[in-house]
Design a protein around this motif. Structure first.
Motif, PDB file in Angstrom:
ATOM      1  N   UNK A  23     -10.665 -41.380   2.662  1.00  9.21           N
ATOM      2  CA  UNK A  23     -11.594 -42.347   2.081  1.00  9.21           C
ATOM      3  C   UNK A  23     -11.218 -42.792   0.673  1.00  9.21           C
ATOM      4  N   UNK A  24     -10.236 -42.153   0.063  1.00  4.43           N
ATOM      5  CA  UNK A  24      -9.908 -42.415  -1.337  1.00  4.43           C
ATOM      6  C   UNK A  24      -8.427 -42.762  -1.470  1.00  4.43           C
ATOM      7  N   UNK A  25      -8.139 -43.977  -1.917  1.00  5.35           N
ATOM      8  CA  UNK A  25      -6.744 -44.411  -2.030  1.00  5.35           C
ATOM      9  C   UNK A  25      -5.969 -43.662  -3.115  1.00  5.35           C
ATOM     10  N   UNK A  26      -6.657 -42.966  -4.015  1.00  3.23           N
ATOM     11  CA  UNK A  26      -5.954 -42.151  -5.011  1.00  3.23           C
ATOM     12  C   UNK A  26      -5.246 -40.954  -4.376  1.00  3.23           C
ATOM     13  N   UNK A  27      -5.643 -40.566  -3.192  1.00  7.60           N
ATOM     14  CA  UNK A  27      -5.038 -39.395  -2.559  1.00  7.60           C
ATOM     15  C   UNK A  27      -3.563 -39.642  -2.244  1.00  7.60           C
ATOM     16  N   UNK A  28      -3.285 -40.633  -1.420  1.00 11.12           N
ATOM     17  CA  UNK A  28      -1.905 -40.867  -0.995  1.00 11.12           C
ATOM     18  C   UNK A  28      -1.390 -42.278  -1.252  1.00 11.12           C
ATOM     19  N   UNK A  29      -2.275 -43.262  -1.326  1.00 16.60           N
ATOM     20  CA  UNK A  29      -1.834 -44.650  -1.366  1.00 16.60           C
ATOM     21  C   UNK A  29      -1.473 -45.155  -2.762  1.00 16.60           C
ATOM     22  N   UNK A  30      -2.280 -44.833  -3.772  1.00 14.96           N
ATOM     23  CA  UNK A  30      -2.035 -45.362  -5.122  1.00 14.96           C
ATOM     24  C   UNK A  30      -0.854 -44.658  -5.774  1.00 14.96           C
ATOM     25  N   UNK A  31       0.052 -45.442  -6.318  1.00 16.93           N
ATOM     26  CA  UNK A  31       1.199 -44.863  -7.024  1.00 16.93           C
ATOM     27  C   UNK A  31       0.721 -44.041  -8.224  1.00 16.93           C
ATOM     28  N   UNK A  32      -0.195 -44.603  -9.001  1.00 20.14           N
ATOM     29  CA  UNK A  32      -0.847 -43.854 -10.071  1.00 20.14           C
ATOM     30  C   UNK A  32      -2.345 -43.847  -9.769  1.00 20.14           C
ATOM     31  N   UNK A  42      -8.802 -31.098  -0.669  1.00 20.29           N
ATOM     32  CA  UNK A  42      -7.470 -31.379  -1.183  1.00 20.29           C
ATOM     33  C   UNK A  42      -7.511 -31.654  -2.678  1.00 20.29           C
ATOM     34  N   UNK A  43      -6.360 -31.644  -3.285  1.00 20.02           N
ATOM     35  CA  UNK A  43      -6.223 -31.867  -4.719  1.00 20.02           C
ATOM     36  C   UNK A  43      -4.920 -32.612  -4.962  1.00 20.02           C
ATOM     37  N   UNK A  44      -4.969 -33.605  -5.838  1.00 21.23           N
ATOM     38  CA  UNK A  44      -3.759 -34.263  -6.322  1.00 21.23           C
ATOM     39  C   UNK A  44      -3.712 -34.068  -7.821  1.00 21.23           C
ATOM     40  N   UNK A  45      -2.560 -33.636  -8.317  1.00 17.28           N
ATOM     41  CA  UNK A  45      -2.320 -33.516  -9.755  1.00 17.28           C
ATOM     42  C   UNK A  45      -1.043 -34.274 -10.077  1.00 17.28           C
TER      43      UNK A  45
END
Length: 167
Positions: A125-134, A93-96
């Motif tokens: 395993x990584x909160x940057x994927x969906x949980x962290x607002x930034x 997956x990728x988040x931009x």
């Protein structure tokens, strides 16, 4: 972006002038790719021979804090990857996150990969994927240099026919 590019990459034709906070869309990634100008942008066919995937974008307004700009920005949060990558640790997956400021344009891009390879956490395993607002720790962070350092003087954008000089 040319007319041909618009049909080549239809999911990326998003204008901050016409899209605002709260807007979002999700599509099967098999509906992207080269398209003919005669095809309707709102009714792109699914390429059944391609693997299924996810492509989602959501727009919102949030405040950003840079050394030379503090204030609101329109953020596009893109999520793209294999089908069900948010719940299936075997999928990539990728988040931009793209940040736009009125009368300034695109000022910042952050990106982070998630997946089943060594050194890269899955989305679960990584909160940057969906949980962290930034994103707390993006793999890539690009910010307009004139908004960062007080001593940096940006070079003018070259015009056609002018030679390019590099320092």
């Amino acid at each position: 972006m040319t007319v041909q590019d618009r049909y080549q990459f239809p999911n990326y034709v998003l204008s901050p002038k016409w899209v605002g906070a709260g807007w979002g869309i999700g599509v099967d990634s098999r509906s992207s790719g080269p398209r003919l100008p005669s095809e309707s942008f709102c009714n792109l066919p699914i390429e059944e021979t391609r693997p299924a995937g996810t492509w989602v974008v959501h727009a919102d307004i949030l405040n950003i804090d840079l050394p030379h700009y503090q204030g609101p920005a329109l953020r596009y949060k893109f999520l793209e990857g294999g089908q069900d990558f948010a719940t299936d640790a075997t999928k990539w997956g990728l988040r931009e996150d793209w940040y736009f400021v009125k009368n300034m344009g695109l000022i910042k891009i952050e990106a982070k990969y998630f997946g089943p390879v060594a050194g890269v956490n899955s989305c679960q395993q990584d909160t940057d994927c969906l949980m962290n607002e930034t994103m707390a720790s993006p793999h890539i962070r690009l910010t307009r240099s004139d908004l960062l350092s007080p001593s940096f003087t940006p070079t003018p954008t070259p015009t056609p026919g002018q030679p390019l000089y590099y320092l």
